[in-house]
Scaffold this active site. Sequence first.
Site, short mmCIF file in Angstrom:
data_model
loop_
_atom_site.label_atom_id
_atom_site.label_comp_id
_atom_site.label_asym_id
_atom_site.label_seq_id
_atom_site.Cartn_x
_atom_site.Cartn_y
_atom_site.Cartn_z
N GLU A 158 22.20 -51.26 39.52
CA GLU A 158 21.70 -51.60 40.87
C GLU A 158 20.50 -52.54 40.78
OE1 GLU A 158 21.47 -47.53 42.18
OE2 GLU A 158 23.66 -47.45 42.03
N GLU A 200 27.24 -46.91 31.95
CA GLU A 200 27.62 -46.66 33.34
C GLU A 200 28.53 -47.80 33.82
OE1 GLU A 200 24.59 -43.93 35.45
OE2 GLU A 200 23.89 -45.97 35.70
N GLY A 203 29.09 -44.23 42.15
CA GLY A 203 29.10 -43.94 43.58
C GLY A 203 30.45 -44.16 44.25
N SER A 255 30.05 -41.33 38.85
CA SER A 255 30.86 -40.29 39.51
C SER A 255 31.10 -39.07 38.62
CB SER A 255 32.20 -40.87 40.01
OG SER A 255 31.96 -41.87 40.99
N HIS A 303 19.28 -50.33 35.12
CA HIS A 303 20.36 -49.77 35.95
C HIS A 303 21.10 -50.92 36.64
CE1 HIS A 303 22.53 -47.57 39.00
NE2 HIS A 303 22.35 -46.50 38.26
N LYS A 341 17.81 -41.98 42.71
CA LYS A 341 17.85 -43.28 43.41
C LYS A 341 16.88 -43.24 44.61
CE LYS A 341 22.41 -44.05 41.53
NZ LYS A 341 23.73 -44.67 41.63
N ASN A 394 19.50 -39.12 38.37
CA ASN A 394 18.89 -40.31 38.96
C ASN A 394 18.97 -40.16 40.48
OD1 ASN A 394 18.15 -42.83 39.86
ND2 ASN A 394 19.86 -43.93 38.91
P1 13P Z 1 26.88 -41.58 40.77
O1 13P Z 1 26.83 -40.33 39.92
O2 13P Z 1 26.47 -41.35 42.18
O3 13P Z 1 28.21 -42.28 40.63
O4 13P Z 1 25.78 -42.58 40.17
C1 13P Z 1 25.71 -42.78 38.81
C2 13P Z 1 24.47 -43.53 38.51
O5 13P Z 1 24.32 -44.68 38.89
C3 13P Z 1 23.41 -42.83 37.77
O6 13P Z 1 22.42 -43.71 37.36
#
Ligand code: 13P
Length: 252
Positions: A99, A169, A175, A215, A97, A11, A9
């Site tokens: 976010e 997740e 992150g 992560s 997601h 982002k 992803n």
């Molecule tokens: P990270 O791997 O940066 O922690 O993000 C995970 C994520 O949100 C994948 O959709």
Amino acid sequence: MRKKIVAGNWKMNMKLNDGLTLAEDINSHFITNPLNGRKVILCTPFIHLSLVSKLLTAEGLSSGAQNCNDHSSGAFTGEVSAAMIKSTGAGSVIIGHSERRTYYGETDGLLAAKTAEALRNGLMVIFCCGEVLAEREGKIHFEVVRRQLENGLFVLSPEDFSKCIIAYEPVWAIGTGVTASPAQAQEMHAFIRNLVREKYGTGMADETTILYGGSCKASNAAELFANPDVDGGLIGGASLLKEEFCNIVKAL
Ligand code: 13P
């Protein structure tokens, strides 16, 4: 057979040319190092999608989007429909997601509508769920994930559900550099698989791919993926680095 999948992803990262270079490098890697049945999906920003879809030629490697609108077309300025995503050659879309749930107020009901729209247009859905830290500390993480899945995903017919994969997740791991322990991941994945079993039966539960995200990197991927109910990963930051990402796939 349950599919083994690593999805990246990206982002809101990568200018167009940087993204194309990354996708080309990843494609070359998987031409030289065949995926042998595993699947890899690059979920890029919308602007990359058409070009990335065309340059991915390695067997098992495909592109996806990170979101879609719940309507089919019309006056929704700035939005992108599932049909438009499909027309680029992309095969999948991330829905729900954390976010998007947090920053854009996406509710379970909206996510159910987006999922239905994506499936109507022949996209595979990567449906995300996961609790925030306070919910885990309050020991309501199982309830939170159950509610997200029941309201957003388990409204689907079995046929439609079979075209979805689930990504767990935990929001506190996204992150942050704090990964769920392999035991925490396995515990939640087994719980999710059991929910699928209760709703759709044992056959469907065994077939459902459940990814871990948060992560995940090359150094911890193998211990996460070694769990019987962890079928791969949804990778954020580490998906922007070719070596790191390809090593995560290698760990699968
Ligand atoms: P990270 O791997 O940066 O922690 O993000 C995970 C994520 O949100 C994948 O959709």
